[in-house]
Design a protein around this motif. Structure first.
Motif, mmCIF file in Angstrom:
data_model
loop_
_atom_site.group_PDB
_atom_site.id
_atom_site.type_symbol
_atom_site.label_atom_id
_atom_site.label_comp_id
_atom_site.label_asym_id
_atom_site.label_seq_id
_atom_site.Cartn_x
_atom_site.Cartn_y
_atom_site.Cartn_z
ATOM 1 N N ILE A 159 -3.307 4.339 -8.900
ATOM 2 C CA ILE A 159 -3.516 5.428 -7.789
ATOM 3 C C ILE A 159 -5.058 5.704 -8.139
ATOM 4 O O ILE A 159 -5.372 5.937 -9.432
ATOM 5 C CB ILE A 159 -2.486 6.355 -8.171
ATOM 6 C CG1 ILE A 159 -1.223 6.255 -8.235
ATOM 7 C CG2 ILE A 159 -2.966 7.726 -7.231
ATOM 8 C CD1 ILE A 159 -0.736 5.484 -6.808
ATOM 9 N N GLY A 160 -5.910 5.639 -7.125
ATOM 10 C CA GLY A 160 -7.367 6.031 -7.293
ATOM 11 C C GLY A 160 -8.019 5.201 -8.192
ATOM 12 O O GLY A 160 -9.253 5.747 -8.418
ATOM 13 N N GLU A 161 -7.774 3.953 -8.394
ATOM 14 C CA GLU A 161 -8.660 3.213 -9.214
ATOM 15 C C GLU A 161 -9.644 2.418 -8.511
ATOM 16 O O GLU A 161 -9.316 2.324 -7.409
ATOM 17 C CB GLU A 161 -7.601 2.327 -10.202
ATOM 18 C CG GLU A 161 -6.972 3.115 -11.076
ATOM 19 C CD GLU A 161 -7.959 3.964 -12.107
ATOM 20 O OE1 GLU A 161 -8.831 3.503 -12.854
ATOM 21 O OE2 GLU A 161 -7.578 4.998 -12.278
ATOM 22 N N ARG A 162 -10.379 1.659 -8.968
ATOM 23 C CA ARG A 162 -11.328 0.723 -8.262
ATOM 24 C C ARG A 162 -10.478 -0.163 -7.745
ATOM 25 O O ARG A 162 -9.601 -1.208 -8.289
ATOM 26 C CB ARG A 162 -12.443 0.118 -9.134
ATOM 27 C CG ARG A 162 -13.588 1.186 -9.514
ATOM 28 C CD ARG A 162 -14.328 0.344 -10.653
ATOM 29 N NE ARG A 162 -13.723 0.119 -12.003
ATOM 30 C CZ ARG A 162 -13.539 0.835 -12.996
ATOM 31 N NH1 ARG A 162 -14.052 1.966 -12.822
ATOM 32 N NH2 ARG A 162 -13.014 0.372 -14.193
ATOM 33 N N ASP B 270 0.652 -1.201 0.126
ATOM 34 C CA ASP B 270 0.030 -0.071 0.008
ATOM 35 C C ASP B 270 0.834 1.328 -0.072
ATOM 36 O O ASP B 270 2.043 1.169 -0.021
ATOM 37 C CB ASP B 270 -1.102 0.007 1.125
ATOM 38 C CG ASP B 270 -0.423 0.198 2.382
ATOM 39 O OD1 ASP B 270 0.984 0.449 2.762
ATOM 40 O OD2 ASP B 270 -0.925 -0.106 3.497
ATOM 41 N N SER B 271 0.431 2.321 0.385
ATOM 42 C CA SER B 271 0.960 3.773 0.074
ATOM 43 C C SER B 271 1.927 3.868 1.307
ATOM 44 O O SER B 271 2.658 4.910 1.227
ATOM 45 C CB SER B 271 -0.077 4.835 -0.073
ATOM 46 O OG SER B 271 -0.951 4.743 0.856
ATOM 47 N N THR B 272 2.033 3.170 2.269
ATOM 48 C CA THR B 272 2.747 3.142 3.320
ATOM 49 C C THR B 272 3.900 1.928 3.344
ATOM 50 O O THR B 272 4.653 2.115 4.425
ATOM 51 C CB THR B 272 1.958 3.017 4.800
ATOM 52 O OG1 THR B 272 1.256 1.905 4.804
ATOM 53 C CG2 THR B 272 0.965 4.301 4.839
ATOM 54 N N GLY B 273 4.099 1.331 2.489
ATOM 55 C CA GLY B 273 4.912 0.312 2.392
ATOM 56 C C GLY B 273 4.486 -1.072 2.951
ATOM 57 O O GLY B 273 5.344 -1.859 3.047
ATOM 58 N N GLY C 267 0.818 7.618 -2.509
ATOM 59 C CA GLY C 267 1.133 6.131 -3.372
ATOM 60 C C GLY C 267 1.787 6.689 -4.982
ATOM 61 O O GLY C 267 2.755 5.962 -4.861
ATOM 62 N N ALA C 268 1.199 7.799 -5.265
ATOM 63 C CA ALA C 268 1.984 8.069 -6.467
ATOM 64 C C ALA C 268 3.597 8.584 -6.132
ATOM 65 O O ALA C 268 4.480 7.980 -6.902
ATOM 66 C CB ALA C 268 1.333 9.100 -7.141
ATOM 67 N N ASN C 269 3.828 9.170 -5.021
ATOM 68 C CA ASN C 269 5.119 9.590 -4.744
ATOM 69 C C ASN C 269 5.936 8.464 -4.141
ATOM 70 O O ASN C 269 7.104 8.492 -4.525
ATOM 71 C CB ASN C 269 4.990 10.605 -3.466
ATOM 72 C CG ASN C 269 4.618 12.067 -3.970
ATOM 73 O OD1 ASN C 269 4.925 12.518 -4.900
ATOM 74 N ND2 ASN C 269 3.549 12.720 -3.252
ATOM 75 N N TYR C 270 5.334 7.412 -3.547
ATOM 76 C CA TYR C 270 5.927 6.288 -3.099
ATOM 77 C C TYR C 270 6.395 5.656 -4.251
ATOM 78 O O TYR C 270 7.508 5.143 -4.284
ATOM 79 C CB TYR C 270 5.085 5.482 -2.190
ATOM 80 C CG TYR C 270 5.937 4.276 -1.563
ATOM 81 C CD1 TYR C 270 7.229 4.461 -1.230
ATOM 82 C CD2 TYR C 270 5.217 3.194 -1.238
ATOM 83 C CE1 TYR C 270 7.622 3.197 -0.555
ATOM 84 C CE2 TYR C 270 5.693 2.207 -0.777
ATOM 85 C CZ TYR C 270 7.058 2.114 -0.418
ATOM 86 O OH TYR C 270 7.623 0.768 0.068
ATOM 87 N N ALA C 271 5.719 5.340 -5.368
ATOM 88 C CA ALA C 271 6.039 4.362 -6.584
ATOM 89 C C ALA C 271 7.215 5.384 -7.188
ATOM 90 O O ALA C 271 7.933 4.588 -7.705
ATOM 91 C CB ALA C 271 4.861 4.182 -7.419
ATOM 92 N N VAL D 235 2.283 -0.631 -6.346
ATOM 93 C CA VAL D 235 1.925 0.157 -5.177
ATOM 94 C C VAL D 235 0.305 0.399 -5.201
ATOM 95 O O VAL D 235 0.093 1.070 -6.496
ATOM 96 C CB VAL D 235 2.414 1.452 -5.032
ATOM 97 C CG1 VAL D 235 2.272 2.293 -4.046
ATOM 98 C CG2 VAL D 235 4.100 1.254 -4.920
ATOM 99 N N ALA D 236 -0.638 0.203 -4.652
ATOM 100 C CA ALA D 236 -1.800 0.227 -4.846
ATOM 101 C C ALA D 236 -2.625 1.172 -3.583
ATOM 102 O O ALA D 236 -2.374 0.945 -2.294
ATOM 103 C CB ALA D 236 -2.739 -1.077 -4.473
ATOM 104 N N ALA D 237 -3.147 2.390 -4.137
ATOM 105 C CA ALA D 237 -4.039 3.207 -3.491
ATOM 106 C C ALA D 237 -5.084 3.391 -3.955
ATOM 107 O O ALA D 237 -5.184 4.346 -4.870
ATOM 108 C CB ALA D 237 -3.132 4.549 -3.326
ATOM 109 N N PRO D 238 -6.229 2.625 -3.591
ATOM 110 C CA PRO D 238 -7.567 2.579 -4.718
ATOM 111 C C PRO D 238 -8.387 3.799 -4.078
ATOM 112 O O PRO D 238 -7.866 4.658 -3.562
ATOM 113 C CB PRO D 238 -8.136 1.245 -3.926
ATOM 114 C CG PRO D 238 -7.550 0.785 -2.671
ATOM 115 C CD PRO D 238 -6.119 1.225 -2.660
ATOM 116 N N ALA D 239 -9.377 3.614 -4.775
ATOM 117 C CA ALA D 239 -10.342 4.975 -4.882
ATOM 118 C C ALA D 239 -10.890 5.415 -3.647
ATOM 119 O O ALA D 239 -11.074 6.466 -3.250
ATOM 120 C CB ALA D 239 -11.293 4.855 -5.842
#
Length: 474
Positions: free
Chosen positions: A228-231, A141-144, A268-272, A254-258
């Motif tokens: 990022i932000g997808e379903r 996830d966006s926190t690793g 999440g985008a910055n982490y990727a 790296v998954a950060a859903p909607a």
């Protein structure tokens, strides 16, 4: 021997003085400076307001409520003595008066010549997340934190989430072609190693399938995928059905859903991007696939509007258009002889409008754009790449002159047929009057066949170029 009360008092006093002097001697070695804490005074929508803390923008804090798990939040602004924080989790259960504790910064020793306490807190209270070889083949996830149920991640270390971009004069120019395994891109829109390119598409035209094809077939040492932000449903489907076991083996997802908070989606985008930077700095050639850049901008819009920034174009505040180049410029080539990040960013066009403000801004900061057409997708043409509206700005730098000339000739013939399509369908076309149109009508089925490709088929660069030259020279 019995001591008098006066002697006992003198001994006790001397012992207290010894302890006091010992404390004074150990004071320079104390590595635990005092930390300030604040109080939660207001919760308004997505924003938390805290009083009593003075930390820089970007610092991470914990909001602690008795009987509740702590909520991580990031300082996104301030007004006077009030700090604005954006939470990364659910704020349900928080009440006024909850303690706001800044992240404990590392203690750094005094440098030679500095006049201050020998030990002090570092000013870096920003988020540090894990990077390293242990992330390969994992979904986080966006926190690793791993979300693939494969156990804890090893062989990683923490690095800052945000880093300064490379000096433009230190970057290696884009000079080498990159084989994506997609025939239409290799032949007509040749991509260079270190290029940043956008996939412009509406919903349901096959952008995820195209990303999966490039993840499986592109020549890259490491692949970083940012969803990022997808379903949430699409995360597992993308990994199992589109990326596949072969693609996942050298990938990091790296998954950060909607349904994640806006700050988490931006994180999440910055982490990727930070993961891709880590491997690039080690000399690896990285493919960064981010789906999507529009959701990143939407998350920034939610944050900016929540803290009172005025809207500008279609509700997007000015900070949205400032954040896009800050994210995109982190990818690209590193220093000469080092690694590279070739990045593909999907850009959602609302209502297939190519003049959408985010799409328009992205075109100006990317090194090219690939437009996916709904009309082609509805006709069963996959990948639905509209070669007439697409362009690679570095193709002339990475392809030889014969390849560039063949691509230009292909465009001319292809456009000539499309311009006369209505006449041909109405039966008004008569062969023999226009040699150029006659050639376009004859070659059109072969051209369409070359631009189409099955998702399980790999089309190498050399073979794609040979097929292109064979068509235009026939």
């Amino acid at each position: 021997m019995i001591s008098s009360p006066l002697e006992e008092h003198a001994l006790a006093t001397a012992e207290r003085w010894h302890r006091y002097l010992a404390d004074l001697e150990s004071f320079p070695n104390d590595r635990s400076p005092l930390e300030t804490q604040g109080l939660l005074v207001r919760v308004a929508g997505l924003v938390l307001e805290a009083a009593g803390i003075r930390v820089p923008v970007g610092s991470v804090c914990e909001v602690r409520q008795p009987g509740q798990p702590p909520v991580l939040a990031e300082v996104v602004g301030f007004n006077g003595d009030r700090a604005y924080l954006m939470p990364t989790g659910d704020v349900h259960g928080l009440a006024s008066g909850a303690r706001v504790v800044p992240k404990q910064a590392p203690v750094v020793p005094m440098r030679l010549g500095e006049h201050r306490h020998p030990w002090r807190r570092s000013e870096d209270r920003t988020l540090h997340l894990p990077v390293g070889d242990g992330l390969l083949g994992r979904v986080v996830d966006s926190t690793g934190q791993p979300i693939d149920r494969k156990g804890p991640i090893e062989q990683v270390h923490n690095e800052p989430l945000i880093r300064r971009p490379i000096n433009a004069m230190d970057r290696d120019p884009v000079r080498r072609p990159l084989d994506t395994g997609v025939r239409a891109i290799n032949s007509m829109l040749t991509v260079g190693r270190g290029q940043r390119i956008g996939l412009f598409a509406g919903t349901g035209v096959g952008k995820s399938v195209l990303l999966g094809m490039m993840a499986r077939y592109t020549e890259a040492d490491v692949i970083v995928v940012g969803l990022i932000g997808e379903r949430g449903r699409e995360v597992k489907e993308f990994i199992e059905d589109i990326l596949g076991e072969e693609g996942l083996r050298r990938s990091i997802v790296v998954a950060a859903p909607a349904d994640a908070p806006p700050l988490t989606r931006m994180q999440g985008a910055n982490y990727a991007t930070a993961i891709a930077e880590h491997f690039r700095d080690r000399g690896a050639h990285v493919l960064l696939l981010m789906d999507s850049l529009t959701r990143y901008a939407m998350a920034q819009r939610e944050i900016a509007l929540a803290i009172g920034e005025p809207p500008a174009t279609k509700g997007y505040p000015p900070s949205c258009f400032a954040k896009l180049p800050q994210l995109v410029e982190r990818s690209g080539n590193g220093a000469a002889g080092g690694g590279s990040i070739t990045a593909f960013y999907t850009v959602l066009s609302e209502g297939d409008d190519q003049q959408d403000p985010i799409a328009d801004a992205a075109r100006g900061i990317l090194d090219g754009h690939i437009v996916l057409s709904r009309e082609l997708a509805e006709a069963g043409h996959y990948p639905a790449i509209d070669v007439e509206k697409s362009i690679s700005r570095v193709m002339t730098s990475v392809a030889d002159s014969q390849h560039v000339e063949a691509s230009r000739r292909f465009r001319q013939i292809y456009a000539r047929f499309n311009k006369a399509r209505d006449l041909i369908q109405l039966g008004a076309y008569a062969p023999g009057h226009d040699p150029e149109l006659d050639l376009a009508v004859r070659l059109h089925p072969t051209m369409v066949g070359m631009l189409q490709q099955n998702m399980h088929e790999c089309a190498p660069l050399a073979k794609s170029v040979s097929q292109l030259r064979a068509i235009v020279n026939s």
